[in-house]
Design a protein around this motif. Structure first.
Motif, mmCIF file in Angstrom:
data_model
loop_
_atom_site.group_PDB
_atom_site.id
_atom_site.type_symbol
_atom_site.label_atom_id
_atom_site.label_comp_id
_atom_site.label_asym_id
_atom_site.label_seq_id
_atom_site.Cartn_x
_atom_site.Cartn_y
_atom_site.Cartn_z
ATOM 1 N N THR A 76 0.812 -1.213 0.000
ATOM 2 C CA THR A 76 0.000 0.000 0.000
ATOM 3 C C THR A 76 0.844 1.261 0.000
ATOM 4 O O THR A 76 0.457 2.257 -0.592
ATOM 5 C CB THR A 76 -0.953 0.031 1.208
ATOM 6 O OG1 THR A 76 -0.272 -0.497 2.336
ATOM 7 C CG2 THR A 76 -2.195 -0.775 0.938
ATOM 8 N N LEU A 77 1.997 1.229 0.649
ATOM 9 C CA LEU A 77 2.805 2.450 0.724
ATOM 10 C C LEU A 77 3.360 2.835 -0.647
ATOM 11 O O LEU A 77 3.184 3.965 -1.098
ATOM 12 C CB LEU A 77 3.961 2.259 1.721
ATOM 13 C CG LEU A 77 4.934 3.441 1.801
ATOM 14 C CD1 LEU A 77 4.220 4.672 2.350
ATOM 15 C CD2 LEU A 77 6.144 3.092 2.655
ATOM 16 N N THR A 78 3.995 1.899 -1.323
ATOM 17 C CA THR A 78 4.701 2.246 -2.561
ATOM 18 C C THR A 78 3.897 1.906 -3.808
ATOM 19 O O THR A 78 4.246 2.351 -4.898
ATOM 20 C CB THR A 78 6.026 1.469 -2.642
ATOM 21 O OG1 THR A 78 5.728 0.072 -2.618
ATOM 22 C CG2 THR A 78 6.931 1.807 -1.472
ATOM 23 N N GLY B 196 10.583 8.813 6.572
ATOM 24 C CA GLY B 196 11.089 7.488 6.257
ATOM 25 C C GLY B 196 10.243 6.852 5.168
ATOM 26 O O GLY B 196 10.769 6.299 4.189
ATOM 27 N N ASP B 197 8.911 6.969 5.326
ATOM 28 C CA ASP B 197 7.995 6.429 4.320
ATOM 29 C C ASP B 197 8.224 7.107 2.973
ATOM 30 O O ASP B 197 8.244 6.455 1.930
ATOM 31 C CB ASP B 197 6.544 6.646 4.767
ATOM 32 C CG ASP B 197 6.149 5.660 5.867
ATOM 33 O OD1 ASP B 197 6.959 4.767 6.163
ATOM 34 O OD2 ASP B 197 5.036 5.797 6.416
ATOM 35 N N GLN B 198 8.389 8.453 3.027
ATOM 36 C CA GLN B 198 8.622 9.201 1.791
ATOM 37 C C GLN B 198 9.865 8.687 1.054
ATOM 38 O O GLN B 198 9.856 8.520 -0.157
ATOM 39 C CB GLN B 198 8.812 10.700 2.104
ATOM 40 C CG GLN B 198 7.527 11.448 2.283
ATOM 41 C CD GLN B 198 6.538 11.082 1.171
ATOM 42 O OE1 GLN B 198 5.555 10.394 1.405
ATOM 43 N NE2 GLN B 198 6.811 11.513 -0.055
ATOM 44 N N LEU B 199 10.889 8.422 1.852
ATOM 45 C CA LEU B 199 12.134 7.939 1.262
ATOM 46 C C LEU B 199 11.912 6.586 0.575
ATOM 47 O O LEU B 199 12.378 6.361 -0.548
ATOM 48 C CB LEU B 199 13.214 7.813 2.345
ATOM 49 C CG LEU B 199 14.585 7.324 1.834
ATOM 50 C CD1 LEU B 199 15.169 8.303 0.816
ATOM 51 C CD2 LEU B 199 15.564 7.123 2.992
ATOM 52 N N LEU B 200 11.165 5.717 1.237
ATOM 53 C CA LEU B 200 10.904 4.394 0.655
ATOM 54 C C LEU B 200 10.147 4.526 -0.670
ATOM 55 O O LEU B 200 10.437 3.835 -1.643
ATOM 56 C CB LEU B 200 10.098 3.526 1.633
ATOM 57 C CG LEU B 200 10.855 3.067 2.884
ATOM 58 C CD1 LEU B 200 9.923 2.312 3.816
ATOM 59 C CD2 LEU B 200 12.056 2.212 2.506
ATOM 60 N N VAL B 201 9.175 5.445 -0.697
ATOM 61 C CA VAL B 201 8.405 5.649 -1.926
ATOM 62 C C VAL B 201 9.329 6.160 -3.035
ATOM 63 O O VAL B 201 9.297 5.677 -4.173
ATOM 64 C CB VAL B 201 7.249 6.650 -1.680
ATOM 65 C CG1 VAL B 201 6.562 7.003 -2.998
ATOM 66 C CG2 VAL B 201 6.241 6.073 -0.691
ATOM 67 N N ALA B 202 10.195 7.120 -2.675
ATOM 68 C CA ALA B 202 11.109 7.692 -3.666
ATOM 69 C C ALA B 202 12.084 6.642 -4.186
ATOM 70 O O ALA B 202 12.363 6.573 -5.382
ATOM 71 C CB ALA B 202 11.869 8.860 -3.045
ATOM 72 N N ILE B 203 12.556 5.793 -3.293
ATOM 73 C CA ILE B 203 13.462 4.715 -3.721
ATOM 74 C C ILE B 203 12.727 3.769 -4.670
ATOM 75 O O ILE B 203 13.266 3.365 -5.708
ATOM 76 C CB ILE B 203 14.019 3.950 -2.498
ATOM 77 C CG1 ILE B 203 14.991 4.848 -1.715
ATOM 78 C CG2 ILE B 203 14.725 2.672 -2.939
ATOM 79 C CD1 ILE B 203 15.486 4.257 -0.411
ATOM 80 N N ALA B 204 11.469 3.460 -4.310
ATOM 81 C CA ALA B 204 10.665 2.569 -5.159
ATOM 82 C C ALA B 204 10.603 3.107 -6.590
ATOM 83 O O ALA B 204 10.800 2.366 -7.558
ATOM 84 C CB ALA B 204 9.258 2.419 -4.574
ATOM 85 N N ARG B 205 10.368 4.435 -6.703
ATOM 86 C CA ARG B 205 10.247 5.036 -8.042
ATOM 87 C C ARG B 205 11.572 4.919 -8.805
ATOM 88 O O ARG B 205 11.598 4.603 -9.980
ATOM 89 C CB ARG B 205 9.838 6.509 -7.933
ATOM 90 C CG ARG B 205 8.439 6.754 -7.356
ATOM 91 C CD ARG B 205 7.309 6.256 -8.269
ATOM 92 N NE ARG B 205 6.959 4.849 -8.027
ATOM 93 C CZ ARG B 205 6.152 4.430 -7.044
ATOM 94 N NH1 ARG B 205 5.589 5.288 -6.219
ATOM 95 N NH2 ARG B 205 5.911 3.152 -6.889
#
Ligand code: C2E
Ligand code: CA
Ligand code: CA
Length: 831
Positions: A403-405, A454-463
């Motif tokens: 759900t996050l990414t 932290g969540d934002q970073l994970l999303v950005a890494i996913a992209r």
């Protein structure tokens, strides 16, 4: 008129005549009696009743002459009473044996008879035979008894109420229903028995019955005292007397709760069925196997977007439109049912709409079978289930998405991986690879910038990860800060490395979180996909490689090889064994002598742990201590060594007393050195083995001092407070500088054997010299370990080193060999 009276000429009778007339012609008996109850006069009816024919013959007689004695006596008593009181008795019903011998019912009225002076002189009586009326009443009573016994057997509740609404009759069932005996019910109204709202309702019904004068039927609720509310059906009708006047209401009722419920269920399921039929808009079909023709209902055709005339009767009209992936299955299901292998046809499939898109359908069918079992026909329906399928697909998508990414989650990744493995087995030539990625020090980002960032970073890494792969590849989030990539249809195995490098470069670019530049990196493990059966195995190996990359200092990748796997397996096995080693008592303590250079005496031992592994033999600490530290098992091991060393040394002290007493050095891991329980644990062990703390030395490494210095100093001071000495082990190998040593309560330094071994070389010799000199200035003792040669020993003597240990003197040995050394006495003699 013959026997009729003679009347005067004017036709009007005078009083005496009238009286005579009445007396002679009345059907009732009339008589006069004197004060002694003797007849003075009777009329004709009375004479007949008395059986004497001529009324004159009664005069002077009394009842005893005609009736049984007891009756006559009772009559006389009554008449005396009437004359005494002057009060009449009216309509007295008496059962008498008449003078003609028959049992009769007589209704009698007797009045006192007064003379001209007003004194009572006798009795006037009037009697009527009412036997026939009484017989009617008996019949009524009999029929009522019959009625009651009858209604008592009824399974329905029966009751009667008077006009005031009070119960005048209840049957047995009614008593059961209310749980009350008839005596408790009769005379009660509904308001006494039931909740007011129900009683009011019943009363209204009753009044309706009384007003309308006819039967009513109603479905109502009923709630007997202390019982649950039920639904009843009730019939009520008026109760009338013989003349037709309404005396009250009678009713019958019975419980219909279950019936009503069943009916409601039925109605609801019927509604559902109707709705389902309506909603489904099923298209019917009927397939004649013999003619090989199918009748498709217009609705069936409309489901596919066709007019009635646009589709013929050939089964191909159906099957040619079914999705290629589904058509075999549909045909099989039809056959299975037609041949009796399946009890009905039920199959979901996609079929092409006239406009070209696929529509999900559900076909249901039943075969019509000839007696032989072979089916000649099959008929059924086709239901559009696209909506349900869409919902299902959405649910599936959600179940497989992080759900996050928005990336595929672990479940989907594993699914794709197993598909790829299956395909890979079929055509082995196209290599594929899995990469597991772990964000380095993600915890620091979370802790310093907050979870949202932290969540934002994970999303950005996913992209960014998505940008590093081709469309056919899968990027997934396995959980936390762990990602995975599945690379399919690669040109060669090197492609995975190319992707890993690309990922490294992409992730190395700064991320902007809340306007702040953040740098991060990932550690990656690559596993080529060949040779795997299960997706978990492939992922596990990629994981192992990733941990290797972390060990190598992060921000890099490692390609898995079989050696890694073997190591990982061995490590796992070792860990399992290590966990059991303590309880299986597999550890041993070896003792290495420590010799004083001032006195050349054996002053003590260093206790060194060994593991007697059941299959691998005696293992040195280097082989298992790192794992023990990692798993935390080092704590119980250290304490066990301490206990054993104290016990053994205490025993030697007792057996071979020397002055000063034999000492023992025990190593303590830096792992969790500062823990509140440590001091208590040490004290307990000392108390248990009755070992003098003054004979104990604990060796700690420099790394202990690197931790929270205040807490470490406090702990060291407390240990020293017990009288225990503290040595700083492996001095010179860590980060420590001599500068901070004075801050800690240390007794001696142990010079690491690598310096001692290299003392022949100029710079190392210089270093050992510097250490000993400074230690001397700080009043610290110096112990040299790893002394292997006489030359090294000579140099150490020159440097004023206090004590030494090393192979030159003795290797660490098991306790029996150590005991031999003690037994020889303190003065050191080379073996
Ligand atoms: P350490 O405390 O520095 O112990 C000295 C190590 O040097 C021992 O290795 C010993 O066998 C070895 N040694 C002694 N004389 C010589 C010599 O002349 N030449 C050479 N090359 N080596 C010599 P060992 O017994 O294999 O222990 C290795 C390390 O394991 C110890 O180093 C210590 O750090 C740790 N260790 C051993 N027992 C325990 C224990 O019970 N608890 C903890 N926490 N650590 C322990
Ligand atoms: Ca040591
Ligand atoms: Ca050492």
């Amino acid at each position: 008129m013959g026997t009729g009276p003679e009347l005067p000429g004017n036709g009007i009778p005078h009083d005496a005549q009238l009286l005579r007339l009445l007396m002679d012609h009345l059907p009732d008996s009339i008589y006069f009696k004197d004060a002694d109850s003797r007849f003075t006069r009777v009329n004709r009816a009375q004479a007949e009743w008395l059986g004497i024919g001529d009324p004159e013959r009664a005069v002077g007689k009394s009842d005893v002459d005609f009736y049984p004695a007891d009756f006559a006596a009772a009559t006389r008593a009554l008449e005396i009473e009437i004359m005494r009181t002057g009060r009449p008795v009216l309509d007295l019903d008496e059962h008498v044996r008449a003078p003609d011998g028959r049992e009769r019912w007589v209704s009698t009225s007797k009045l006192p008879l007064a003379g001209p002076d007003g004194r009572i002189i006798g009795v006037f009586g009037l009697s009527r035979d009412v036997s026939s009326q009484h017989a009617d009443q008996d019949r009524v009573r009999d029929s009522e008894a019959l009625y009651h016994s009858l209604v008592d057997t009824l399974p329905q509740n029966v009751f009667r109420k008077d006009l005031d609404g009070r119960l005048t009759f209840v049957n047995r069932k009614y008593c059961e229903t209310t749980g009350l005996p008839a005596e408790a019910l009769l005379g009660k109204s509904d308001f006494d028995l039931y909740p007011a709202e129900l009683a009011r309702k019943y009363r209204e019904d009753d009044l309706r019955v009384v007003k309308a004068g006819r039967l009513i039927e109603a479905v109502e609720e009923h709630q007997p005292p202390g019982r649950e509310r039920r639904v009843i059906r009730v019939l009520k009708s008026p109760v009338r007397d013989s003349r037709g006047y309404i005396l009250g209401v009678q009713g019958v009722f019975w419980d219909e709760t279950d019936l009503v419920r069943a009916q409601e269920d039925l109605r609801r399921s019927e509604e559902r069925f109707a709705l389902a039929m309506e909603g489904a808009h099923d298209g019917l079909w009927d397939w004649d196997f013999l003619k090989n023709e199918v009748y498709f209902a217009p609705r069936w055709k409309a489901q596919l977007g066709y007019e009635d005339g646009e589709i013929g009767h050939n089964p191909d009209e159906w099957f040619n439109r079914v999705h290629p992936d589904d058509v075999r299955r549909l045909q099989e299901e039809v056959d299975a049912h037609a041949e009796g292998r399946a009890i009905h046809l039920e199959c979901e499939y996609r079929i092409r709409h006239k406009e070209g898109h696929w529509v999900w359908m559900l076909a249901r069918g039943m075969a019509v079978r000839a007696p032989g079992g072979k089916s000649a026909r099959m008929a059924g329906s086709q239901t559009d289930i696209s909506q349900r399928k869409r919902a299902e697909e959405q649910l599936v998508r959600q179940a497989f998405t992080d759900t996050l990414t928005g990336l595929p989650n672990r479940a989907l990744f594993m699914d794709r991986l197993s598909q790829t493995l299956r395909r890979g087995r079929r055509k082995a030539e196209t290599p594929f690879s899995a990469i597991v990625l772990d964000v380095d020090r993600f915890k620091d980002v979370n802790d310093s910038l907050g979870h949202a960032n932290g969540d934002q970073l994970l999303v950005a890494i996913a992209r960014r990860l998505e940008n590093c792969v081709r469309p056919g590849d899968t990027v997934a989030r396995l959980g936390g800060d762990e990602f995975a990539i599945l690379l399919e249809d690669m040109q060669d195995e090197g492609d995975a490395v190319t992707v890993a490098r690309r990922v490294q470069n992409q992730v190395a670019l700064p991320f902007v979180l809340e306007g702040q530049e953040v740098f991060t990196s990932v550690s990656m493990g690559l596993a080529p996909g060949t040779g795997y059966e299960k997706p978990e195995d492939l992922l596990r190996d990629a994981d192992t490689a990733m941990y290797r990359a972390k060990e190598r200092g992060r921000a890099c990748y490692e390609v898995f090889d079989q050696g890694m796997h073997a190591r990982a397996v061995a490590r796992l096995q070792l860990e399992t064994d290590l966990r059991r080693a303590l309880e299986r008592k597999e550890f041993r303590v070896f003792y290495q002598p420590i010799v004083s250079l001032r006195t050349d005496r054996l002053v003590g031992f260093e206790a060194l742990v060994r593991w007697q592994h059941p299959s691998r033999g005696l293992m040195s600490p280097a082989e298992f201590l790192p794992l023990a530290e990692e798993t935390g098992l080092i704590l119980p091991i250290d304490l066990w060594v301490l206990r054993e060393a104290c016990r053994q040394t205490g025993y030697w002290q007792m057996k071979y007393s020397q002055n000063p007493p034999l000492r023992v050095n025990v190593n303590l891991s830096s792992k969790q050195f500062v823990r509140s329980s440590l001091l208590g644990e040490i004290k307990d062990i000392l108390a248990e083995s009755a070992f003098d703390p003054a004979s104990l030395t604990l060796e700690i490494t420099e790394s202990v001092l690197m931790e929270d210095s205040a807490a470490v100093r406090a702990m060291l001071e407390r240990i020293r407070g017990l009288g225990i000495k503290l040595y700083l082990d492996d001095f010179g190998t860590g980060y420590s500088s001599l500068g901070y040593l004075h801050r800690f309560p240390i007794d001696s330094l142990k010079i690491h054997h690598s310096f001692v071994g290299a003392m022949g070389q100029e710079e190392h010799g210089q270093l050992v010299r510097t250490i000993t000199t400074l230690a001397e200035n700080m009043s610290l003792g110096v112990v040299a370990e790893g002394v292997e040669t006489a030359d090294q020993l000579r140099r150490l003597r020159e440097l004023n080193c206090d004590r030494v240990q090393g192979y030159l003197f003795s290797r660490p040995v098991a306790s029996p060999a150590a005991e031999l050394l003690v037994a020889r006495g303190p003065a050191w003699q080379a073996a």
